[in-house]
Write a protein that holds these residues in place. Structure first.
Motif, mmCIF file in Angstrom:
data_model
loop_
_atom_site.group_PDB
_atom_site.id
_atom_site.type_symbol
_atom_site.label_atom_id
_atom_site.label_comp_id
_atom_site.label_asym_id
_atom_site.label_seq_id
_atom_site.Cartn_x
_atom_site.Cartn_y
_atom_site.Cartn_z
ATOM 1 N N THR A 1 47.317 -23.451 71.006
ATOM 2 C CA THR A 1 46.287 -22.691 71.706
ATOM 3 C C THR A 1 45.971 -21.427 70.912
ATOM 4 O O THR A 1 46.727 -20.458 70.947
ATOM 5 C CB THR A 1 46.761 -22.310 73.130
ATOM 6 N N GLU B 1 48.471 -9.032 65.404
ATOM 7 C CA GLU B 1 47.716 -9.507 66.579
ATOM 8 C C GLU B 1 48.053 -10.986 66.810
ATOM 9 O O GLU B 1 48.225 -11.742 65.841
ATOM 10 C CB GLU B 1 46.218 -9.363 66.293
ATOM 11 N N GLU B 2 48.116 -11.400 68.060
ATOM 12 C CA GLU B 2 48.478 -12.794 68.337
ATOM 13 C C GLU B 2 47.403 -13.736 67.798
ATOM 14 O O GLU B 2 46.197 -13.503 67.995
ATOM 15 C CB GLU B 2 48.658 -13.022 69.833
ATOM 16 N N SER C 1 42.022 -25.111 72.561
ATOM 17 C CA SER C 1 43.328 -25.747 72.329
ATOM 18 C C SER C 1 43.164 -27.119 71.694
ATOM 19 O O SER C 1 42.120 -27.773 71.837
ATOM 20 C CB SER C 1 44.072 -25.943 73.649
ATOM 21 N N GLY D 1 39.284 -20.364 69.843
ATOM 22 C CA GLY D 1 39.951 -20.205 71.128
ATOM 23 C C GLY D 1 40.222 -21.507 71.857
ATOM 24 O O GLY D 1 40.769 -21.485 72.961
ATOM 25 N N THR E 1 43.997 -17.959 69.794
ATOM 26 C CA THR E 1 43.300 -16.887 70.499
ATOM 27 C C THR E 1 41.829 -16.913 70.079
ATOM 28 O O THR E 1 41.444 -17.713 69.208
ATOM 29 C CB THR E 1 43.938 -15.529 70.168
ATOM 30 N N ARG E 2 41.017 -16.031 70.658
ATOM 31 C CA ARG E 2 39.571 -16.177 70.542
ATOM 32 C C ARG E 2 39.028 -16.016 69.107
ATOM 33 O O ARG E 2 37.913 -16.430 68.817
ATOM 34 C CB ARG E 2 38.866 -15.187 71.472
ATOM 35 N N MET F 1 48.042 -17.469 67.854
ATOM 36 C CA MET F 1 48.074 -18.713 68.641
ATOM 37 C C MET F 1 49.427 -18.877 69.325
ATOM 38 O O MET F 1 50.409 -18.216 68.965
ATOM 39 C CB MET F 1 47.805 -19.918 67.731
ATOM 40 N N LYS F 2 49.405 -19.762 70.326
ATOM 41 C CA LYS F 2 50.659 -20.163 70.979
ATOM 42 C C LYS F 2 50.893 -21.625 70.609
ATOM 43 O O LYS F 2 49.936 -22.408 70.513
ATOM 44 C CB LYS F 2 50.522 -20.052 72.503
ATOM 45 N N GLU G 1 55.121 -17.978 70.035
ATOM 46 C CA GLU G 1 53.895 -17.188 69.923
ATOM 47 C C GLU G 1 53.803 -16.750 68.480
ATOM 48 O O GLU G 1 54.775 -16.241 67.909
ATOM 49 C CB GLU G 1 53.956 -15.963 70.844
#
Lengths: 592, 297
Positions: free
Chosen positions: A531, A491-492, A545, A543, A533-534, A494-495, A509
């Motif tokens: 950034t 699962e993602e 940044s 979530g 993710t939640r 962060m970017k 990613e």
């Protein structure tokens, strides 16, 4: 240039248990730098029985390398400032006592540890042990020094004197030489100073009175106690070891414990950079943890936990399973136990790959033990009324530790486990696994082992000490970005967008479970936008940044999305994958 | 991993042993005396660390400050285990409560305020034996003596168990052979067995059961040793284990053949008496286990 600095050149020697290391620091092209180092066995045991022999040999080794003369018949050359730190006889062994275990005794403990001591025991009026047991303990364990605290200024009197009375009843004798006076540093209620010195009389005790470590309940004042310990250490402890009487006359500043010099340096470095910092020093038999959080310095020591002499003790304390879980290769429990046993009894100079894996696994657990212990030391002052709001009722941690990896900006690793035969990737992974940094954290290691020397130099020339520390001593492994939180594999998480100084942009990613690096050389800086993710937090909340300037290093920008708390996989291939991630140069990222 | 540097093997040397008690006492030998391993060199007593707090007021059922009225013993008196130290009779003798000493010792403290006594156990007798046969080279007044002996000395790298002595018996034929329970036989009771590469857990257990004094081996499996002594080894400080025999390793943990020279030297002394000590202290003030084989006179 620092206007208060006492100019060099400087000849600095750290006298360790087994070897003495000399460092020459001279000005070249306007800046101070390390000209050379020399090492020789420490000589406080027979046949030499004179510490100056080993010091002279170490300096001689240094001179041979440089073709200069730094030691004459009288001692060190007068043209050089001569400084020494010492950890012979396995360091400074202390006992501390206070009135309340969680207040004055705890402050005394922090002062002693901060001064580089190994704590043998802590006594207080609310000690669960009966007094006769405490007296028996004081009698049987001979310390180098006693630190007595207790009572705020104008506060408790009787209890402080009762603790002084206990020391007197026990007739505590110093570790080396029962005929010597036991140094006692009194750092308690100012109003009973005279009574304490009348109790601990001059014929048996060398009592030094300093400011109270806890003058008022909500203030801790450890500096004077530490200084008192240093003075007593030089005047009444090391002076009794062979040859130190000669050395004491030749140094330009007091000789202090090696660990105290390192602690001073770490504190100065953190303060200069304005960062929170965690430092680790893993030795053969001991593990030191240093921290500076919001300007508060703490040191803790796990004696008997280390990677050679103390490695069996790690196994004894945590169990073989917790060591085994870090080993990526197929290895039986018996093989691991035999390697650990041999490391303890033989302390090999070089390691096979299997031995290195076992030692690194044990080191992870040594750090975890050390940090757990450190949390108890680096804690808020107890006994202070704390204002609480309704939400605090759900906070189980009433006396929380300062230690917070999300708020830690710098980690420093020190010891052979990070350097000897190790790649930067292995050292970085060791620190990531053991400390689990969160958010954005710089990872550094001490590669030149001259931190004690630079700690000694601080008092004479802080600017030079910190500059050499940054340029020649600390090696940047990289900056780590690690989000707090967990998710399903793949699962993602962060970017990341990294903008280099030349304007080039690297975007990536990152999936949960990934551990990888992005290229960013040592000394190179870049701006990163992370950034999450939640489910993940990198310092601003889930979530949210964060943008920061980061500095590179040997491994560049290290992306650790394995989750916090870190779950150690049972699949050895995943463990091996982690090692591979940091030990080979890779970048799956796109340079736009 | 092999033997650590600096570990001694001396075919012929003069071994000097300082034998002293940890207190002032009586030295029982004189300079020039010939001694055996069992000769007592010095004897004395040390303070017993066992101190018991006795809540006399609770046992008598009186207020603490009343205790002094019912005491049979005073501070400084010697007492025996179960001996009455205080007695309280009430209701014209129909109810009697007695407070007894839990140990043999001396009443070290008696508080008339708290109604408690502190009883310290009787002083502990300490003796030191010569450990090696030889002659008394020097007397340490009140503490012991220095014993000198012409002997061969072999240091191990690690050991457990303290000082003992017995006849050396080669249990295996080559340094690479393992010492298994098959090689431990009844006829070697009281001897020190010399193995080769490894001593098995079963061999250690059988040797203890049959009353062997000690085992010298190249190595042992660390897990087997842990099971044999009943706990994990922490720091490398040993010698106090009460495991029924002394074990000395010449190479380390795992399976390591005994170094050829060490094995050969031990073999030349087969049937000769040896004094061994498994005490090991690995950090500074390093102490390695020792095998001392006195030369025949």
């Amino acid at each position: 240039m620092d206007s208060k600095a006492i100019e060099g050149p400087y000849l600095i020697v750290d006298i360790g248990n087994t070897s003495s290391k000399a460092v020459l620091i001279e000005r070249t092209d306007g800046n101070y730098e390390v000209r050379g180092t020399g090492q020789a066995p420490t000589t406080i045991d027979p046949p030499d029985l004179d510490v100056t022999v080993g010091v002279r040999n170490a300096v001689g080794e240094l001179c041979r390398g440089l073709g200069v003369r730094l030691w004459d018949a009288e001692g060190p050359s007068k043209a050089h400032r001569f400084l020494c730190s010492s950890s012979t006889n396995e360091g400074l062994h202390m006992m501390v006592a206070g009135v309340i275990s969680t207040i004055s005794a705890e402050s005394a403990q922090r002062a002693a540890l901060g001064a580089g001591a190994l704590l043998m025991d802590i006594f207080s009026k609310d000690d669960p042990r009966p007094e006769y047991e405490m007296v028996g303990r004081m009698m049987s364990l001979k310390p180098d020094m006693f630190l007595l605290a207790g009572g705020t200024d104008g506060g408790a009197v009787d209890q402080v004197l009762e603790m002084a009375g206990l020391i007197k009843t026990a007739d505590v004798r110093p570790r080396f030489g029962s005929e010597y006076k036991l140094p006692v540093v009194y750092a308690g209620n100012v109003e009973v100073r005279e009574d304490v010195t009348n109790t601990l009389t001059e014929d048996r005790y060398a009592t030094r009175v300093v400011e109270n470590v806890r003058p008022i309940i909500d203030k801790e004042n450890l500096g004077p106690a530490r200084e008192g310990i240093y003075d007593s250490y030089m005047g009444h402890v090391i002076i009794h070891s062979p040859g130190y009487d000669k050395l004491v006359d030749r140094v330009d500043r007091s000789i202090i414990p090696t660990q105290a010099a390192i602690g001073k340096l770490i504190y100065a470095y953190a303060m200069e950079r304005g960062v929170n910092l965690v430092g680790l020093d893993i030795g053969g038999a001991t593990t030191d943890v240093y921290s500076v959080f919001n300007g508060v310095f703490n040191r803790s020591l796990n004696a008997d936990i280390g990677i050679t002499y103390g490695i069996s003790n790690i196994m004894k304390q945590v169990g073989i399973r917790r060591i085994l879980r870090w080993i990526p290769a197929e290895m039986s429990e018996r093989t691991i136990r035999n390697i650990i046993g041999n490391m303890m009894i033989l302390q090999p100079e070089s390691l096979t790959s299997e031995e290195a894996l076992v030692q690194q696994a044990a080191a992870r657990e040594a750090i975890k033990l050390g940090v757990e212990h450190h949390k108890g030391i680096a804690s808020r002052l107890k006994g202070v009324l704390k204002k609480r709001i309704l939400s605090d009722m759900f906070d189980q941690s009433l006396e929380a530790t300062y230690l917070d990896m999300m708020k830690t900006q710098v980690i420093i690793g020190r010891g052979e486990v990070f350097t000897r035969g190790r790649t930067g990737g292995m050292a970085a992974l060791l620190l990531l696994d053991a400390l689990e940094p969160e958010g954005i954290t710089e990872i550094l290691i001490d590669r030149s082992s001259i931190m004690p020397h630079l700690g000694m130099l601080l008092e004479m020339n802080q600017g030079a000490a910190l500059e050499i520390l940054s340029k020649e001593c600390l090696h940047r492994l990289g900056t780590c970005v690690a989000p707090r939180g967990v998710a399903k594999g793949g699962e993602e998480a962060m970017k990341i967008r990294m903008t280099m100084a030349d304007g080039a942009v690297i975007q990536d990613e990152v999936a949960f479970g990934e551990l990888k690096t992005l290229p960013l050389d040592g000394g190179e800086t870049a701006e990163v936008l992370v950034t999450p993710t939640r489910r993940f937090d990198v310092g601003r909340g889930k979530g949210k940044s964060i943008k920061a300037e980061v500095t590179g290093g040997e491994k560049g920008l290290i992306i650790d999305a394995r989750g916090r708390p870190l779950k150690i996989p049972k699949n050895r291939e995943v463990l091996e994958g982690w090692t591979q991630s940091l030990t080979k140069i890779e970048s799956s990222a796109l340079r736009a | 991993m092999s033997r650590s540097d600096g570990i001694d093997i001396k075919g012929e040397t003069v071994v000097t042993k300082i034998r002293r008690i940890p207190t002032q006492g009586e030295v029982l030998v004189r300079k020039g005396d010939l001694v055996g391993p069992e000769t007592i060199v010095a004897r004395g007593t040390v303070i017993n660390p066992d101190v018991r707090e006795v809540k006399i007021f609770v046992q008598l059922g009186v207020d603490p400050e009343q205790v002094i009225r019912y005491m049979l013993k005073e501070e400084g008196d010697e007492v025996k285990r179960d001996e009455a130290i205080a007695i309280h009779r009430s209701f014209f003798g129909r109810s009697t409560k007695i407070c007894r000493s839990p140990i043999d010792g001396t009443i070290e403290g008696l508080s008339t305020v708290s109604g408690r006594a502190l009883i310290r156990g009787s002083p502990i007798l300490v003796e030191v034996k010569a450990h090696i046969p030889g002659s008394v080279a020097e007397i340490i007044p009140g503490e012991g003596a220095v014993i000198e002996s012409k002997a061969s000395l072999i240091q191990g790298v690690f050991g457990i168990g303290g000082e003992t002595h017995g006849e050396l018996a080669m249990a295996v034929g080559a340094p690479g052979e393992a010492l298994t329970s098959d090689e431990v036989v009844e006829g070697d009771r009281g001897k020190i067995l010399v193995g080769g590469s490894l001593v098995t857990l079963e061999a250690l257990r059988k040797a203890r059961k049959l009353g062997m004094r000690g085992i010298i081996s190249g190595s042992v499996d660390q897990k087997d040793l842990t099971e044999f002594i009943g706990h994990e080894i922490g720091m490398g400080i040993t010698g106090e284990e009460d495991v029924g025999l002394t074990l000395i390793l010449t190479e380390g943990f795992g399976i390591h053949p005994m170094e050829e020279g060490t094995f050969k030297l031990l073999k030349t002394f087969e049937g000769k008496p040896a004094s061994i000590d498994g005490s090991t202290q690995i950090r500074s003030r390093m102490l390695r286990p020792e095998i001392i084989i006195p030369q025949s006179t």
